[in-house]
Design an enzyme around this catalytic site. Sequence first.
Site, PDB file in Angstrom:
ATOM      1  N   TRP A 182      -0.494  -3.766   5.349  1.00 29.84           N
ATOM      2  CA  TRP A 182      -0.800  -2.428   5.665  1.00 29.84           C
ATOM      3  C   TRP A 182       0.014  -1.484   4.630  1.00 29.84           C
ATOM      4  O   TRP A 182      -0.440  -0.355   5.037  1.00 29.84           O
ATOM      5  CB  TRP A 182      -0.352  -2.384   7.191  1.00 29.84           C
ATOM      6  CG  TRP A 182      -1.553  -3.136   7.779  1.00 29.84           C
ATOM      7  CD1 TRP A 182      -2.383  -3.784   7.554  1.00 29.84           C
ATOM      8  CD2 TRP A 182      -1.280  -3.490   9.305  1.00 29.84           C
ATOM      9  NE1 TRP A 182      -3.038  -4.629   8.629  1.00 29.84           N
ATOM     10  CE2 TRP A 182      -2.219  -4.334   9.761  1.00 29.84           C
ATOM     11  CE3 TRP A 182      -0.125  -2.941  10.205  1.00 29.84           C
ATOM     12  CZ2 TRP A 182      -2.452  -4.543  10.998  1.00 29.84           C
ATOM     13  CZ3 TRP A 182      -0.365  -3.351  11.593  1.00 29.84           C
ATOM     14  CH2 TRP A 182      -1.294  -4.098  12.156  1.00 29.84           C
ATOM     15  N   LYS A 183       0.916  -1.648   4.149  1.00 32.53           N
ATOM     16  CA  LYS A 183       1.791  -0.481   3.382  1.00 32.53           C
ATOM     17  C   LYS A 183       2.053   0.494   4.324  1.00 32.53           C
ATOM     18  O   LYS A 183       2.507   0.130   5.536  1.00 32.53           O
ATOM     19  CB  LYS A 183       1.040  -0.135   2.074  1.00 32.53           C
ATOM     20  CG  LYS A 183       0.332  -1.406   1.236  1.00 32.53           C
ATOM     21  CD  LYS A 183      -0.123  -1.248   0.039  1.00 32.53           C
ATOM     22  CE  LYS A 183      -0.517  -2.264  -0.919  1.00 32.53           C
ATOM     23  NZ  LYS A 183      -0.988  -1.938  -2.338  1.00 32.53           N
ATOM     24  N   HIS A 196       7.564  -6.361  -4.304  1.00 29.96           N
ATOM     25  CA  HIS A 196       6.012  -6.059  -4.454  1.00 29.96           C
ATOM     26  C   HIS A 196       6.190  -5.022  -5.652  1.00 29.96           C
ATOM     27  O   HIS A 196       7.240  -4.415  -5.740  1.00 29.96           O
ATOM     28  CB  HIS A 196       5.655  -5.449  -3.097  1.00 29.96           C
ATOM     29  CG  HIS A 196       4.453  -4.926  -3.232  1.00 29.96           C
ATOM     30  ND1 HIS A 196       4.069  -3.883  -3.912  1.00 29.96           N
ATOM     31  CD2 HIS A 196       3.012  -5.765  -2.727  1.00 29.96           C
ATOM     32  CE1 HIS A 196       2.363  -3.830  -3.781  1.00 29.96           C
ATOM     33  NE2 HIS A 196       2.020  -4.871  -2.988  1.00 29.96           N
ATOM     34  N   GLU A 230       0.348 -10.974  -8.090  1.00 33.05           N
ATOM     35  CA  GLU A 230      -0.246  -9.425  -7.860  1.00 33.05           C
ATOM     36  C   GLU A 230      -0.165  -8.714  -9.231  1.00 33.05           C
ATOM     37  O   GLU A 230       0.690  -7.922  -9.464  1.00 33.05           O
ATOM     38  CB  GLU A 230       0.494  -8.788  -6.729  1.00 33.05           C
ATOM     39  CG  GLU A 230       0.288  -9.405  -5.482  1.00 33.05           C
ATOM     40  CD  GLU A 230       0.170  -8.372  -4.414  1.00 33.05           C
ATOM     41  OE1 GLU A 230      -0.665  -8.205  -3.629  1.00 33.05           O
ATOM     42  OE2 GLU A 230       1.083  -7.364  -4.235  1.00 33.05           O
ATOM     43  N   SER A 256      -6.801  -5.870  -5.216  1.00 29.96           N
ATOM     44  CA  SER A 256      -8.342  -5.326  -4.899  1.00 29.96           C
ATOM     45  C   SER A 256      -9.161  -6.390  -4.158  1.00 29.96           C
ATOM     46  O   SER A 256     -10.471  -6.197  -4.546  1.00 29.96           O
ATOM     47  CB  SER A 256      -8.883  -4.833  -6.508  1.00 29.96           C
ATOM     48  OG  SER A 256      -8.315  -3.658  -6.927  1.00 29.96           O
TER      49      SER A 256
END
Length: 262
Positions: free
Chosen positions: A13-14, A97, A169, A218
């Site tokens: 969800w950041k 991340h 990622e 994405s």
Amino acid sequence: MTSPRKTYIIANWKMNFTPGEASLYLNRLQKRIPAGRNPQVVLAAPTVALQTLSLQIDRRQCKLAAQNFYWRDYGAFTGETSISQIRSFVDYALVGHSERRYIFNESQEDIAQKVAAAIRNGVTPVLCIGETALERKDGETAAAIYNQLTSGLHEVSKEDISKVIIAYEPVWAISSNKNAKPAKPADIEKAQMIIRQDLAHLYGKDIAEAVPILYGGSVNADTAAGYLEIEGIDGLLIGGASLIADTFCAIVETAKRIKNER
Ligand code: 13P
């Protein structure tokens, strides 16, 4: 061939949702997804919402992840939260991340320490790795992957590598980047093979085969199936598209269908 590895669908969800909004989302999610561990559904919620969610969550349906933490267990570190302070709320924790590497200048050393701290506290680290657009353009994808993988796993023994999840990622494919481009499944398949070869080099082939490798960048309800069908990809780490509970549930359903068909 059925994969021996479990499938993971993780929402990142950041920095979105208050504890109240997060709680409403979880309520909606729990009405829709069945109990079960394949796929394992995980919500990487903001730290401020973890306690609220942990009181509400049905762990037979989904589990929680931390998005960030400091690697020391306690001490004079104003404003920080350690994994030992939140480990009763979470089963997983994102580490490395790209938003933490490039916006908050987290070093390879910080990342290695965080992976070790998560394992020490009984939390599964999800080590995120991936090349930038520039590294890709310069043909350095494999080198960037090797570098981030070896440094991130620096403190992880052969006994403990089974407690780690890797998320590939590529920075250029993450929707929050200007000029983001969705990755092609062929790119992901190639990167997944590089990661598994690197893991085999570090820990041996059998151990490398057991480590789950996820894809993130994405992913949405329309593209999820294409990524989940890639041999060797064991799930997804989803940012923007996970903010709408119905979209996230649809991706969970897709994962269940695809992985259980195999
Ligand atoms: P998007 O799905 O918004 O591209 O974000 C991916 C990501 O950073 C997940 O950790």
